[in-house]
Motif scaffolding. Sequence first.
Motif, PDB file in Angstrom:
ATOM      1  N   VAL A  76       7.070  17.557 -20.600  1.00  0.00           N
ATOM      2  CA  VAL A  76       6.834  16.497 -19.623  1.00  0.00           C
ATOM      3  C   VAL A  76       5.595  16.794 -18.773  1.00  0.00           C
ATOM      4  O   VAL A  76       4.902  15.868 -18.342  1.00  0.00           O
ATOM      5  CB  VAL A  76       8.099  16.281 -18.757  1.00  0.00           C
ATOM      6  CG1 VAL A  76       8.332  17.444 -17.803  1.00  0.00           C
ATOM      7  CG2 VAL A  76       8.041  14.955 -18.024  1.00  0.00           C
ATOM      8  N   GLU A  77       5.295  18.081 -18.594  1.00  0.00           N
ATOM      9  CA  GLU A  77       4.105  18.426 -17.800  1.00  0.00           C
ATOM     10  C   GLU A  77       2.814  18.012 -18.492  1.00  0.00           C
ATOM     11  O   GLU A  77       1.762  17.931 -17.854  1.00  0.00           O
ATOM     12  CB  GLU A  77       4.044  19.934 -17.530  1.00  0.00           C
ATOM     13  CG  GLU A  77       5.094  20.465 -16.579  1.00  0.00           C
ATOM     14  CD  GLU A  77       6.322  21.011 -17.301  1.00  0.00           C
ATOM     15  OE1 GLU A  77       6.583  20.602 -18.461  1.00  0.00           O
ATOM     16  OE2 GLU A  77       7.032  21.834 -16.685  1.00  0.00           O
ATOM     17  N   GLY A  78       2.889  17.797 -19.806  1.00  0.00           N
ATOM     18  CA  GLY A  78       1.679  17.485 -20.562  1.00  0.00           C
ATOM     19  C   GLY A  78       1.400  15.998 -20.680  1.00  0.00           C
ATOM     20  O   GLY A  78       0.428  15.602 -21.334  1.00  0.00           O
ATOM     21  N   LEU A  79       2.223  15.168 -20.053  1.00  0.00           N
ATOM     22  CA  LEU A  79       2.056  13.722 -20.246  1.00  0.00           C
ATOM     23  C   LEU A  79       1.004  13.116 -19.315  1.00  0.00           C
ATOM     24  O   LEU A  79       0.225  12.263 -19.729  1.00  0.00           O
ATOM     25  CB  LEU A  79       3.396  12.999 -20.062  1.00  0.00           C
ATOM     26  CG  LEU A  79       4.513  13.406 -21.036  1.00  0.00           C
ATOM     27  CD1 LEU A  79       5.703  12.484 -20.874  1.00  0.00           C
ATOM     28  CD2 LEU A  79       4.023  13.409 -22.471  1.00  0.00           C
ATOM     29  N   ALA A  80       0.993  13.530 -18.062  1.00  0.00           N
ATOM     30  CA  ALA A  80      -0.001  12.995 -17.128  1.00  0.00           C
ATOM     31  C   ALA A  80      -1.389  13.509 -17.521  1.00  0.00           C
ATOM     32  O   ALA A  80      -1.533  14.634 -17.996  1.00  0.00           O
ATOM     33  CB  ALA A  80       0.336  13.423 -15.703  1.00  0.00           C
ATOM     34  N   GLN A  81      -2.372  12.670 -17.353  1.00  0.00           N
ATOM     35  CA  GLN A  81      -3.745  13.055 -17.702  1.00  0.00           C
ATOM     36  C   GLN A  81      -4.661  12.735 -16.533  1.00  0.00           C
ATOM     37  O   GLN A  81      -4.557  11.650 -15.949  1.00  0.00           O
ATOM     38  CB  GLN A  81      -4.227  12.274 -18.941  1.00  0.00           C
ATOM     39  CG  GLN A  81      -3.437  12.537 -20.209  1.00  0.00           C
ATOM     40  CD  GLN A  81      -3.625  13.942 -20.755  1.00  0.00           C
ATOM     41  OE1 GLN A  81      -4.717  14.493 -20.681  1.00  0.00           O
ATOM     42  NE2 GLN A  81      -2.564  14.521 -21.281  1.00  0.00           N
ATOM     43  N   ASP A  82      -5.562  13.661 -16.232  1.00  0.00           N
ATOM     44  CA  ASP A  82      -6.553  13.436 -15.172  1.00  0.00           C
ATOM     45  C   ASP A  82      -5.891  12.930 -13.885  1.00  0.00           C
ATOM     46  O   ASP A  82      -6.326  11.949 -13.280  1.00  0.00           O
ATOM     47  CB  ASP A  82      -7.625  12.431 -15.637  1.00  0.00           C
ATOM     48  CG  ASP A  82      -8.331  12.914 -16.879  1.00  0.00           C
ATOM     49  OD1 ASP A  82      -8.526  14.134 -17.019  1.00  0.00           O
ATOM     50  OD2 ASP A  82      -8.661  12.063 -17.730  1.00  0.00           O
ATOM     51  N   GLU A  83      -4.814  13.618 -13.489  1.00  0.00           N
ATOM     52  CA  GLU A  83      -4.130  13.272 -12.231  1.00  0.00           C
ATOM     53  C   GLU A  83      -3.448  11.909 -12.272  1.00  0.00           C
ATOM     54  O   GLU A  83      -2.999  11.411 -11.245  1.00  0.00           O
ATOM     55  CB  GLU A  83      -5.102  13.300 -11.036  1.00  0.00           C
ATOM     56  CG  GLU A  83      -5.942  14.538 -10.922  1.00  0.00           C
ATOM     57  CD  GLU A  83      -5.201  15.657 -10.196  1.00  0.00           C
ATOM     58  OE1 GLU A  83      -4.594  15.368  -9.165  1.00  0.00           O
ATOM     59  OE2 GLU A  83      -5.230  16.792 -10.697  1.00  0.00           O
ATOM     60  N   ARG A  84      -3.396  11.283 -13.433  1.00  0.00           N
ATOM     61  CA  ARG A  84      -2.730   9.975 -13.536  1.00  0.00           C
ATOM     62  C   ARG A  84      -1.455  10.129 -14.344  1.00  0.00           C
ATOM     63  O   ARG A  84      -1.455  10.749 -15.407  1.00  0.00           O
ATOM     64  CB  ARG A  84      -3.641   8.952 -14.224  1.00  0.00           C
ATOM     65  CG  ARG A  84      -4.883   8.625 -13.422  1.00  0.00           C
ATOM     66  CD  ARG A  84      -5.572   7.442 -14.034  1.00  0.00           C
ATOM     67  NE  ARG A  84      -4.686   6.287 -14.095  1.00  0.00           N
ATOM     68  CZ  ARG A  84      -5.102   5.041 -14.025  1.00  0.00           C
ATOM     69  NH1 ARG A  84      -6.384   4.784 -13.885  1.00  0.00           N
ATOM     70  NH2 ARG A  84      -4.257   4.051 -14.102  1.00  0.00           N
ATOM     71  N   LEU A  85      -0.395   9.527 -13.821  1.00  0.00           N
ATOM     72  CA  LEU A  85       0.865   9.574 -14.558  1.00  0.00           C
ATOM     73  C   LEU A  85       0.709   8.892 -15.911  1.00  0.00           C
ATOM     74  O   LEU A  85      -0.072   7.940 -16.057  1.00  0.00           O
ATOM     75  CB  LEU A  85       1.966   8.861 -13.767  1.00  0.00           C
ATOM     76  CG  LEU A  85       2.431   9.525 -12.464  1.00  0.00           C
ATOM     77  CD1 LEU A  85       3.474   8.648 -11.781  1.00  0.00           C
ATOM     78  CD2 LEU A  85       2.990  10.911 -12.737  1.00  0.00           C
ATOM     79  N   HIS A  86       1.444   9.384 -16.879  1.00  0.00           N
ATOM     80  CA  HIS A  86       1.524   8.693 -18.165  1.00  0.00           C
ATOM     81  C   HIS A  86       2.155   7.312 -17.916  1.00  0.00           C
ATOM     82  O   HIS A  86       2.994   7.156 -17.010  1.00  0.00           O
ATOM     83  CB  HIS A  86       2.406   9.517 -19.104  1.00  0.00           C
ATOM     84  CG  HIS A  86       2.486   8.978 -20.490  1.00  0.00           C
ATOM     85  ND1 HIS A  86       3.339   7.938 -20.820  1.00  0.00           N
ATOM     86  CD2 HIS A  86       1.826   9.301 -21.621  1.00  0.00           C
ATOM     87  CE1 HIS A  86       3.202   7.674 -22.105  1.00  0.00           C
ATOM     88  NE2 HIS A  86       2.282   8.488 -22.619  1.00  0.00           N
ATOM     89  N   PRO A  87       1.769   6.286 -18.667  1.00  0.00           N
ATOM     90  CA  PRO A  87       2.344   4.945 -18.459  1.00  0.00           C
ATOM     91  C   PRO A  87       3.864   4.923 -18.450  1.00  0.00           C
ATOM     92  O   PRO A  87       4.473   4.139 -17.706  1.00  0.00           O
ATOM     93  CB  PRO A  87       1.769   4.141 -19.629  1.00  0.00           C
ATOM     94  CG  PRO A  87       0.489   4.829 -19.971  1.00  0.00           C
ATOM     95  CD  PRO A  87       0.718   6.279 -19.689  1.00  0.00           C
ATOM     96  N   VAL A  88       4.496   5.766 -19.238  1.00  0.00           N
ATOM     97  CA  VAL A  88       5.964   5.809 -19.218  1.00  0.00           C
ATOM     98  C   VAL A  88       6.452   6.376 -17.887  1.00  0.00           C
ATOM     99  O   VAL A  88       7.406   5.862 -17.294  1.00  0.00           O
ATOM    100  CB  VAL A  88       6.509   6.635 -20.405  1.00  0.00           C
ATOM    101  CG1 VAL A  88       8.008   6.884 -20.244  1.00  0.00           C
ATOM    102  CG2 VAL A  88       6.244   5.922 -21.723  1.00  0.00           C
ATOM    103  N   GLN A  89       5.798   7.424 -17.408  1.00  0.00           N
ATOM    104  CA  GLN A  89       6.185   7.982 -16.103  1.00  0.00           C
ATOM    105  C   GLN A  89       6.010   6.948 -14.999  1.00  0.00           C
ATOM    106  O   GLN A  89       6.877   6.772 -14.141  1.00  0.00           O
ATOM    107  CB  GLN A  89       5.334   9.221 -15.787  1.00  0.00           C
ATOM    108  CG  GLN A  89       5.621  10.399 -16.696  1.00  0.00           C
ATOM    109  CD  GLN A  89       4.647  11.536 -16.481  1.00  0.00           C
ATOM    110  OE1 GLN A  89       3.425  11.344 -16.493  1.00  0.00           O
ATOM    111  NE2 GLN A  89       5.179  12.738 -16.292  1.00  0.00           N
TER     112      GLN A  89
END
Length: 153
Positions: free
Chosen positions: A73-86
């Motif tokens: 789950v830590e790998g889902l957000a990118q560039d300080e932005r939550l993953h769309p699912v998050q």
Amino acid sequence: MIRLTVNGTAHELEVPSYRTLLDCLRYDLGLTGSKEGCGVGVCGACTVLLDGKMISSCIALAAFADSREVTTVEGLAQDERLHPVQQAFVDAGGFQCGICTPGQVVSAKALLDANPNPSDAEIREWMVGNLCRCTGYYKIIESIRVAAERSRA
Ligand code: FES
Ligand code: FES
């Protein structure tokens, strides 16, 4: 000695043969997002992606991940932005407790990777391995529906 890539970072570490992937992630690598709920492959709290496919990391040996890619789950957000699912879990109230939610989010991501336009029945069927003991399923399903709708917009 195993070599694995976790959330894009390569690791080489020595682990006992009985070390589970979940314990390796949490205690050897400090990635505590994946949770231990049942410890026997039933609840989904420990769900991670192994080469893009979801698995219960509590019943997978760390050695099984040798030379493979793990996403937590830590790998889902990118560039300080939550993953769309998050983000959808936050916006639609699917984000409830810290035990089941990481696994719910990882499983939902795997679902939308495999099927970007799931029906409610398909969402329910896919998420059957992720248990919420408070039975707050409606908002979890709603969150996945929102994430899917946004990805098509
Ligand atoms: Fe792994 Fe429950 S902790 S399935
Ligand atoms: Fe996590 Fe119910 S919200 S177990």
